[in-house]
Design an enzyme around this catalytic site. Sequence first.
Site, PDB file in Angstrom:
ATOM      1  N   HIS A  36      82.135  -6.499  32.974  1.00  0.00           N
ATOM      2  CA  HIS A  36      82.322  -6.930  34.361  1.00  0.00           C
ATOM      3  C   HIS A  36      81.659  -8.277  34.603  1.00  0.00           C
ATOM      4  O   HIS A  36      80.713  -8.377  35.370  1.00  0.00           O
ATOM      5  CB  HIS A  36      81.728  -5.877  35.318  1.00  0.00           C
ATOM      6  CG  HIS A  36      82.665  -4.763  35.584  1.00  0.00           C
ATOM      7  ND1 HIS A  36      82.256  -3.529  36.001  1.00  0.00           N
ATOM      8  CD2 HIS A  36      84.000  -4.693  35.484  1.00  0.00           C
ATOM      9  CE1 HIS A  36      83.313  -2.749  36.148  1.00  0.00           C
ATOM     10  NE2 HIS A  36      84.373  -3.432  35.829  1.00  0.00           N
ATOM     11  N   HIS A 120      86.585   3.905  39.335  1.00  0.00           N
ATOM     12  CA  HIS A 120      85.942   3.074  38.308  1.00  0.00           C
ATOM     13  C   HIS A 120      86.601   3.318  36.945  1.00  0.00           C
ATOM     14  O   HIS A 120      86.868   4.462  36.589  1.00  0.00           O
ATOM     15  CB  HIS A 120      84.445   3.402  38.240  1.00  0.00           C
ATOM     16  CG  HIS A 120      83.663   2.399  37.461  1.00  0.00           C
ATOM     17  ND1 HIS A 120      83.653   2.384  36.081  1.00  0.00           N
ATOM     18  CD2 HIS A 120      82.898   1.354  37.858  1.00  0.00           C
ATOM     19  CE1 HIS A 120      82.894   1.372  35.672  1.00  0.00           C
ATOM     20  NE2 HIS A 120      82.424   0.739  36.730  1.00  0.00           N
ATOM     21  N   GLU A 122      85.493   3.403  33.984  1.00  0.00           N
ATOM     22  CA  GLU A 122      84.757   4.345  33.120  1.00  0.00           C
ATOM     23  C   GLU A 122      85.133   5.788  33.457  1.00  0.00           C
ATOM     24  O   GLU A 122      85.384   6.614  32.575  1.00  0.00           O
ATOM     25  CB  GLU A 122      83.244   4.146  33.293  1.00  0.00           C
ATOM     26  CG  GLU A 122      82.419   5.168  32.508  1.00  0.00           C
ATOM     27  CD  GLU A 122      80.931   5.109  32.840  1.00  0.00           C
ATOM     28  OE1 GLU A 122      80.391   4.020  33.086  1.00  0.00           O
ATOM     29  OE2 GLU A 122      80.304   6.190  32.846  1.00  0.00           O
ATOM     30  N   THR A 158      77.589   6.610  33.874  1.00  0.00           N
ATOM     31  CA  THR A 158      76.376   6.119  33.184  1.00  0.00           C
ATOM     32  C   THR A 158      75.431   5.333  34.087  1.00  0.00           C
ATOM     33  O   THR A 158      74.241   5.260  33.810  1.00  0.00           O
ATOM     34  CB  THR A 158      76.775   5.207  32.004  1.00  0.00           C
ATOM     35  OG1 THR A 158      77.714   4.251  32.480  1.00  0.00           O
ATOM     36  CG2 THR A 158      77.373   5.992  30.864  1.00  0.00           C
ATOM     37  N   CYS A 186      72.640   6.246  31.605  1.00  0.00           N
ATOM     38  CA  CYS A 186      72.209   5.374  30.511  1.00  0.00           C
ATOM     39  C   CYS A 186      70.793   4.834  30.756  1.00  0.00           C
ATOM     40  O   CYS A 186      70.474   4.414  31.857  1.00  0.00           O
ATOM     41  CB  CYS A 186      73.217   4.237  30.436  1.00  0.00           C
ATOM     42  SG  CYS A 186      72.667   2.849  29.542  1.00  0.00           S
ATOM     43  N   SER A 214      80.624  -5.157  39.508  1.00  0.00           N
ATOM     44  CA  SER A 214      79.798  -4.471  38.509  1.00  0.00           C
ATOM     45  C   SER A 214      78.970  -3.390  39.195  1.00  0.00           C
ATOM     46  O   SER A 214      78.107  -3.676  40.025  1.00  0.00           O
ATOM     47  CB  SER A 214      78.885  -5.490  37.820  1.00  0.00           C
ATOM     48  OG  SER A 214      77.737  -4.855  37.314  1.00  0.00           O
ATOM     49  N   SER A 215      79.237  -2.152  38.827  1.00  0.00           N
ATOM     50  CA  SER A 215      78.568  -1.018  39.470  1.00  0.00           C
ATOM     51  C   SER A 215      77.053  -1.077  39.264  1.00  0.00           C
ATOM     52  O   SER A 215      76.270  -0.869  40.186  1.00  0.00           O
ATOM     53  CB  SER A 215      79.155   0.265  38.885  1.00  0.00           C
ATOM     54  OG  SER A 215      78.391   1.355  39.210  1.00  0.00           O
ATOM     55  N   ASN A 216      76.611  -1.393  38.049  1.00  0.00           N
ATOM     56  CA  ASN A 216      75.158  -1.383  37.816  1.00  0.00           C
ATOM     57  C   ASN A 216      74.473  -2.528  38.536  1.00  0.00           C
ATOM     58  O   ASN A 216      73.335  -2.397  38.981  1.00  0.00           O
ATOM     59  CB  ASN A 216      74.837  -1.312  36.313  1.00  0.00           C
ATOM     60  CG  ASN A 216      74.914  -2.642  35.630  1.00  0.00           C
ATOM     61  OD1 ASN A 216      73.978  -3.415  35.667  1.00  0.00           O
ATOM     62  ND2 ASN A 216      76.054  -2.940  35.028  1.00  0.00           N
TER      63      ASN A 216
HETATM   64  S1  SF4 Z   1      74.873   0.013  30.921  1.00  0.00           S
HETATM   65 FE1  SF4 Z   1      74.545   1.582  29.357  1.00  0.00          FE
HETATM   66  S2  SF4 Z   1      76.485   2.697  29.318  1.00  0.00           S
HETATM   67 FE2  SF4 Z   1      76.905   0.768  30.318  1.00  0.00          FE
HETATM   68  S3  SF4 Z   1      77.564  -0.570  28.671  1.00  0.00           S
HETATM   69 FE3  SF4 Z   1      75.358  -0.862  28.910  1.00  0.00          FE
HETATM   70  S4  SF4 Z   1      74.421   0.515  27.399  1.00  0.00           S
HETATM   71 FE4  SF4 Z   1      76.549   1.160  27.714  1.00  0.00          FE
END
Ligand code: SF4
Length: 277
Positions: A36, A120, A122, A158, A186, A214-216
């Site tokens: 992303h 999403h 994923e 994750t 994760c 980007s979710s994270n």
């Molecule tokens: S955040 Fe974690 S699950 Fe996502 S791509 Fe990176 S290592 Fe893999």
Amino acid sequence: MLIQLAESYGFCFGVKRAIKIAEENKNSATYGPLIHNANEIERLKRDFNVALSENLDNFKVGDTAVIRTHGIPKEELALLNKRNINVIDATCPYVTKPQQICEEMSAQGYDIVIFGDDKHPEIKGVKSYATGKVYVVNSPAEIDALTLRERVAVVAQTTRRIEDYQSIVSKLMMSHKEVRVFNTICNATFDNQDAVHKLAREADVMIVIGGKNSSNTKQLYSIALDACPHSYHIESQEDLQPQWFEGKNFCGISAGASTPDWIIQAVIERINHLSQP
Ligand code: SF4
């Protein structure tokens, strides 16, 4: 202005791995965005001729298709293989894991609950591996509407917060005799989240760098905002506004798991420039 990076930020193991795979497969195309981050995707195109194709039908016999970090639905993977496309799988192993769990637990007769965002990529991929009943929920309240059988297996996207996952699991435990819980969140996400929380408590202004989809990165921004009201989510140095830094002495910086170092460095340089008297 003091500028400090969070103790843990930026590229995670899965993204580094996917980029390396793409760089090793020049003249290929990724099916869907590899990661992303639009700027990094452009760099791969420019320097390695790794194109981006959103349409499965664009791949012809003999083409090389690189599967993105977040994975793709099982049926699409099967279709690519059936058409004799050279498939290079860059799916993060931490995403492959919940795919496998869904497949195995479905085969054993469990209903599957996935905690995540239905839209999403994923989750679309993970969900496709269930062969029986499968539900995606975003909050504990959504569980009430499900008609689940007694045996339930649960996995999480994750990038979800562990506290939120715990509330989903607690809710399921109240109404079901057997709940198999798999911690598929994760660690890279935990490390970056802990670090942004620590830094945002001290900073006057927080800059969180990463793709708007980007979710994270969105999670990091939300954690930063909880602790520091002057937090901003940007994609590159061009989004920075001079007024954000007026009267501020300490700027904290974090970045999502798909944000390359060259973008982070460009942001730091620009903040340094903007905060000059
Ligand atoms: S955040 Fe974690 S699950 Fe996502 S791509 Fe990176 S290592 Fe893999």
